[in-house]
Each structure stands twice: as structure tokens, then as C-alpha cells.
Design an enzyme around this catalytic site. Structure first.
Site, short mmCIF file in Angstrom:
data_model
loop_
_atom_site.label_atom_id
_atom_site.label_comp_id
_atom_site.label_asym_id
_atom_site.label_seq_id
_atom_site.Cartn_x
_atom_site.Cartn_y
_atom_site.Cartn_z
CD GLN A 1 25.79 -19.24 7.14
OE1 GLN A 1 24.82 -19.36 7.87
NE2 GLN A 1 26.88 -19.99 7.27
CD GLU A 2 29.34 -14.71 3.72
OE1 GLU A 2 30.36 -14.76 4.43
OE2 GLU A 2 29.21 -15.36 2.67
CB SER A 3 28.93 -10.53 9.17
OG SER A 3 27.75 -9.79 8.85
CE1 TYR B 1 27.72 -18.40 3.11
CE2 TYR B 1 26.58 -18.97 1.08
CZ TYR B 1 27.16 -18.02 1.91
OH TYR B 1 27.18 -16.71 1.52
#
Length: 499
Positions: A307-309, A434
């Protein structure tokens, strides 16, 4: 609200009294009295992520969770028999060899007349699906000359009979919904019909399957009781479900199993699966190592990283957040990370920081909600999360329940609301998306990968995100078997945890 129903002695005494009254003038005990006397509630079901599956630390599934709570309320043991398919479930019930059947069926012709029916709160619809390379049909008329595939003893057959059409209907007694979808995905089946709830639970794993149109109206799925029973057990179950509906437990279970399933479209699913195959292997051992060090399920840590990168160690945002886990400079300094662009340091830092965030969430909040709150805090900050929880409480909702708080987080972006909070403006819709994205990524990773053997962490392990814990491998299929049993391709051999 959102609390597990607990059994009290007064409830059991009331049930015993009710069952005893039924005995007056009767030569045999009532069904409810038989259950209480034997101290066992016999349930027959089939394996499906929408109903029941055996996990790493026990059984779970929407219907199973309801049945377990009902047995607890009665003060009896829940004894589950797993059938091959709905045909076996209906056969067992017709002979009165089980108290309740969990088959994922709705009240329909051929069911209501032969079994007692109790709706359980989940509505589903029959939907026609097709392989994306095939022409999209708008109705059954467009399937003239085609074959429409479906499972046996389903909600679909009577609807197809009602609408008719000049096509071939092929029923597969040895397949479940996932098996039908797998064959549409491979192109073996061009067109099929499945239940909408089973499509939602499985769709991300079959991105070439597209939904065409629906048959009939949504109908509530139901528990089935043998017609030979009297009404004492079904009435007790009805009162119990009404109680769960009133206190919010039904809504909580529905959110847990279905509340995050719309976050991956075709492009997102294909991209994610590509990265699982090509990027994840480079970092999987790091996720496993540091998740173990900090008492996490490595698949949750990997889902956060994606999800972040998208698992890119050199990722950099315009705001200066960088690395595979997208740590801020302040956070990196706080947790002792020197090089945010080093994949190992970033993953170690992400695991350490998430553990710290998780421990800050009140211990009274049960899993999996405590983890969802920790993810939201990881994204938007603990102060903003607390603001949303206060708004939730002020509105008379439960601040310890993620399903309630996620409705109030987006209000932090509206002046009329954030001016009333301690920490002010936040883009409150972002932590909601998120959390939902990470839940879906986790589902996929849990289905594709067995968790590593748990290692001692600094405190309690975070791997068990739900009361019934994580799933384990199920039987998978490689090539189609002669009896058409089996449902998933081998790389998708795990049932999703649907946390």
C-alpha cells in the site's frame, strides 16, 4: 454494540423453561429440549469463505460465527459436520440428521416447502459472469446457443427456469462457486452464474471474470432446519438473530467479512498479482524476519508495504516520505533507521513502528478492530484517529468499533467538524481507504502464502487479527479432476481470511 454476545445463566434458564413448557401434553421432548439435553447443537455445512472454513487456529466464516454464538448462548457445544456440497446438506436435513444446515441458500421454491427457513442478514443475488474476451450478454436471450454453467442445488436454477432462454444449462455437482469462477478465468467456461456474495469474496483472484447482469432480486441467505423439527429451535434462533441485529453484532460480522471487498478493480488486481510474482520474492524473507521479530503476521506487514510503495525501495513522495515503507524523516529518526532507501532498514522500521502504533491502541478493543485502528493511526496519526473516535462517541456510536469510526473519519476534512476537534483538519477519507486496501491485499497474500511458523515477539503476536485466527491451506486442484471436485488453481489454494 459490536460486542460478542455472552451467555448468561438467566438466558439458559429461560430457554429451559420454554422447552419444558413445550413438553406439557407431549410424548417426546421438543427440538430445543433435545439440544439442551444432549448439550450439542449439530450443524452441517460446506467449505466456502462465505459460510465456513477451517483456519490455522480454528473455524470461521460468517455463518459459522453466527452458529457458534448461538451455541454459546444456548450453553451447548457446537458440533460441525462438513459436507461435500449442498446436495449432501439437503439430504442430511431431509432425514433430520442435523439441527441446522448452513448452505448459503435463500428461501426459494423447493426449499421453503421442505425445510424451515431463517434469514441470517446477508442478501445475495444470482449474477451471470463471463470471460472478458467474450461478448458481454445483457440478458439470457443473448446466450442463445451458448452454455451457461452453474453449481448444483443453488439459488440460480429456479430463476433460470423462470426466465428461460435458448441456451444449454450445465450443472456441475462437484464444483463450488470458486471452481466455476476458476474455469471462467481460464476460458474453459465462457458464461456462468454465481451468487453475488461469493463473487465478491473471490473476484480479485479471477480478474478476467466480468459481471454481466443479475437474475431476480436480492434475497436473504438463510439457515435451514429439518421440517420434522417443531418450532422451538428455529424460534430460539430467530430471537437470537433479532438480538444480534439490535445490538449491532450482525452488522459487525457483515463488515468483517464483506466490508473491504470493493477495493481492487481489474487493473489493480492484475497489477498487484504481477507484483506478487515479480517483486515480492525479493523482499519476502525480510518481511518474514522482521514481522517475526515484532510479533506480526508477515503478510500484514507486506500488505502495508505494498500500500505504501508497491514494494519499491526507492519510492519517494513529493512530501519527502520515502522508502519501501514510506517512512518520514522524523519517524525514521525516532525508531533508529539511518537509510530509508535501504529495503531491509525500511521494512525493519515499518514493523517496529507499526508495533508501537498498535500498542498505543487501547487493549480493550478486540481484534481485528484493534489492528484496523492501528493501520488508520499509522496512516493519519493517532491524534486524528482519537478525534474521529470522539466524534463517533458524541454521535452515540461505539468509538471502539472500526465499522462506526470509519464513518466519522472523513468528517475531519469538513470545517464544521474539524473545528470541534483537538487536532484539526485531516484528509479523513484516506485512512478509511488505506485500511480497506490493506485488508484486501492481506486477503490475497493470505490466500497465496502460508504464514511462517510464529516466533516469539516482544509481546503478544499480531498474527491473529480475528477471534478465530488465520486460515490454513485447503485442498487445491492442478488439472481438472474427473469428478470436477476442487475449485481453485494451485497457486490460489488458500481460503481468504476475510478479516
Amino acid at each position: 454494540m459490536f460486542q460478542l454476545v455472552t451467555r448468561s445463566s438467566s438466558i439458559r434458564l429461560a430457554l429451559l423453561a420454554s422447552a419444558a413448557l413445550t413438553l406439557i401434553g407431549c410424548s417426546r421432548p421438543s427440538t430445543l429440549q433435545e439440544v439442551l439435553d444432549e448439550n450439542v447443537l449439530h450443524v452441517i455445512t460446506r467449505e466456502a469463505p462465505s459460510i465456513y472454513y477451517e483456519g490455522r487456529n480454528g473455524a470461521t466464516g460468517y455463518d459459522y460465527e453466527l452458529a457458534k454464538r448461538f451455541a454459546d448462548e444456548l450453553g451447548v457445544e457446537l458440533r460441525v459436520r462438513v459436507a461435500e456440497d449442498n446436495t449432501e446438506i439437503l439430504s442430511v436435513l431431509s432425514r433430520n440428521y442435523a439441527h441446522i444446515g448452513l448452505a448459503g441458500l435463500s428461501e426459494q421454491p423447493g426449499i421453503a416447502g421442505h425445510y424451515k427457513v431463517l434469514p441470517t442478514g446477508i442478501a445475495a443475488q444470482s449474477v451471470v459472469v463471463y470471460h472478458r474476451d467474450q461478448p458481454r450478454p445483457e440478458s439470457l436471450t443473448d446466450l442463445t446457443g451458448q452454455t451457461l454453467h452453474l453449481v448444483a442445488e443453488s439459488n440460480h436454477e429456479h430463476l433460470i427456469d423462470q426466465e428461460g432462454g435458448d441456451f444449454v444449462r450445465q450443472t456441475h455437482p462437484g464444483l463450488d462457486a470458486a471452481g466455476v469462477l476458476a474455469r471462467v478465468e481460464s476460458g474453459e467456461f465462457a458464461y456462468a452464474v454465481v451468487s453475488s456474495n461469493e463473487l465478491e469474496l473471490n473476484h480479485v483472484f479471477y480478474p478476467h471474470v466480468k459481471q454481466a447482469f443479475s437474475l431476480g432480486e436480492p434475497e436473504e441467505l438463510a439457515w435451514l432446519f429439518p421440517s420434522e423439527q417443531d418450532d422451538t429451535l428455529v424460534n430460539a434462533a430467530r430471537q437470537f438473530l433479532e438480538k444480534l441485529e439490535a445490538d449491532g453484532t450482525l452488522a459487525q460480522l457483515a463488515e468483517r467479512f464483506y466490508g473491504h471487498l470493493d477495493r481492487l478493480n481489474y487493473v489493480g488486481a492484475r497489477t498487484f498479482m504481477h507484483h506478487v510474482e515479480n517483486r515480492l520474492p525479493k523482499y519476502q524473507s525480510l518481511f518474514q524476519t522482521y514481522a517475526s521479530d515484532f510479533g506480526m503476521d508477515w503478510r500484514l506487514l507486506a500488505a502495508i508495504g505494498y500500500q505504501e510503495s508497491h514494494w519499491r525501495p526507492n519510492a519517494v513522495s513529493p512530501t519527502g516520505v520515502r522508502g519501501l515503507m514510506m517512512l518520514t524523516r522524523t519517524t525514521a529518526n525516532y525508531i533508529g533507521i539511518n537509510n530509508r532507501l535501504d529495503a531491509e532498514e525500511s521494512i525493519q522500521g515499518g514493523a517496529k513502528y507499526f508495533r508501537m502504533v498498535h500498542e498505543k491502541i487501547p487493549e480493550r478493543i478486540p481484534e481485528p478492530d484493534r489492528t484496523w485502528f492501528a493501520l488508520a493511526s499509522y496512516n493519519v496519526g493517532y491524534g486524528h484517529l482519537e478525534d474521529a473516535r470522539r466524534l463517533t462517541e458524541g454521535a452515540g456510536k461505539n468509538p471502539d468499533r472500526w465499522m462506526d469510526v470509519k464513518e466519522f473519519l472523513p468528517l475531519l476534512a469538513q470545517k464544521e467538524w474539524y473545528t470541534k476537534t483537538r487536532f484539526g483538519f485531516a484528509r479523513g477519507h484516506e485512512p478509511v481507504l488505506y485500511v480497506q486496501n490493506i485488508r484486501r491485499y492481506y486477503d490475497v497474500l493470505a490466500r497465496l502464502n502460508e504464514p511462517a511458523e510464529p516466533q516469539p515477539g516482544p509481546s503478544e503476536n499480531l498474527a491473529s487479527l480475528a477471534p478465530s485466527a488465520q486460515p490454513e491451506a485447503a485442498d487445491s486442484e492442478s488439472a481438472p479432476q474427473p469428478d470436477l471436485r476442487a475449485s481453485l488453481p494451485p497457486e490460489l489454494g488458500l481460503i481468504p481470511p476475510t478479516l
